[in-house]
Enzyme design. Structure first.
Site, mmCIF file in Angstrom:
data_model
loop_
_atom_site.group_PDB
_atom_site.id
_atom_site.type_symbol
_atom_site.label_atom_id
_atom_site.label_comp_id
_atom_site.label_asym_id
_atom_site.label_seq_id
_atom_site.Cartn_x
_atom_site.Cartn_y
_atom_site.Cartn_z
ATOM 1 N N TYR A 60 0.685 -1.321 -0.024
ATOM 2 C CA TYR A 60 0.007 -0.082 -0.021
ATOM 3 C C TYR A 60 0.801 1.330 0.031
ATOM 4 O O TYR A 60 0.280 2.375 -0.243
ATOM 5 C CB TYR A 60 -0.995 -0.046 1.105
ATOM 6 N N HIS A 108 1.029 -11.891 2.200
ATOM 7 C CA HIS A 108 -0.141 -11.016 1.399
ATOM 8 C C HIS A 108 -0.604 -11.968 0.129
ATOM 9 O O HIS A 108 -1.818 -12.010 -0.030
ATOM 10 C CB HIS A 108 0.495 -9.714 0.709
#
Length: 268
Positions: A50, A108
């Site tokens: 992010y 992730h």
């Protein structure tokens, strides 16, 4: 965790309502984290990819809530999943976030540099050293979960996956129930698309609620923790209230369960 942390999910007691932070990548945008935590959120979710761990950390530090009362999660991106890279990148994430431990660290996605024996050994090492409290995975299939359990010493504490009225994974939910970990739903509002789903709208009208509120209540009713993103105070409050106070009856849940469509927003 304090008594005001609200409901939890799974053996690791993951707070059931969290703030997703994807896209909150400026200091101004990340002020939503401060607002959310002071409002009562006790779960903040971010990720290396992010690009916002530093501003999220600053916003978390600015909140008038002790660090130990907030369940903080981040995720190791696919290009950092070699053993030594997991260790070094996690330390970098902690430095950016301004913390000396993470409550939850996720793989992730099980792609690119992901190698179960090497990657997961690094997660175990981080947990043994006290840098992380729980190990999580994200975007895994059943076979990936089985492989991870075979290589991890630590229990899987959470599995984060896309889940909303337009995309469900009942087999993953069943696995979470069987093994006692928290299923965590990202994109529980289907990127806002739930507002146009007739079945969701009908349930919303019945409860004098918004489709977004109904979608969150439905995902919670399935047993998930939720991490919707929001930036305005009104949306943060609405999401928190919907996920903790709006109760759907069995017919409401069944009506949404029966939607015959799939729309995955974030395929691999």
């Amino acid at each position: 965790m304090t008594d005001d942390a609200g409901p939890t999910v799974g053996d690791a007691e993951v707070p059931a309502v969290g703030l997703g932070t994807m896209g909150l990548d400026t200091a101004a945008a990340a002020r939503a984290v401060t607002t959310a935590v002071e409002m009562g959120y006790r779960h903040v979710d971010t990720a290396q990819i992010y690009g916002n761990e530093a501003v999220v950390g600053d916003a978390l530090a600015a909140a008038d809530v002790p660090r130990e009362d907030v369940f903080l999660a981040t995720k190791v991106w696919a290009d950092q999943l070699a053993h030594d890279d997991v260790i070094s990148s996690t330390r970098e994430s902690m430095a950016k976030l301004g913390v000396d431990y993470l409550d939850l660290l996720y793989v992730h996605r099980p792609i690119d540099a992901y190698d179960p024996p090497e990657t997961l050994a690094a997660f175990d090492r981080l947990r043994e050293e006290g840098l992380i409290r729980h190990v999580g995975v994200s975007n895994f299939e059943l076979s990936d979960l089985e492989t991870a359990r075979a290589h991890l010493e630590a229990p899987i504490a959470a599995h984060q996956t896309e889940y909303h009225p337009l995309f469900t994974r009942p087999e993953l939910l069943a696995d979470a129930r069987e093994h006692g970990y928290a299923p965590v739903a990202y994109s529980p509002l289907a990127g806002g698309r739930v507002a146009d789903v007739p079945e969701v709208v009908a349930v919303a009208e019945k409860h004098d609620a918004t489709p977004h509120a109904v979608s969150l209540a439905w995902v919670r009713a399935k047993g998930f923790a939720v991490v919707p993103k929001a930036s305005s105070e009104s949306h943060l409050r609405a999401n928190l209230d919907a996920a903790t106070t709006l109760e759907l009856d069995a017919s409401d849940v069944a009506r949404i369960d029966a939607i015959d469509r799939e729309r995955e927003l974030f395929p691999e």
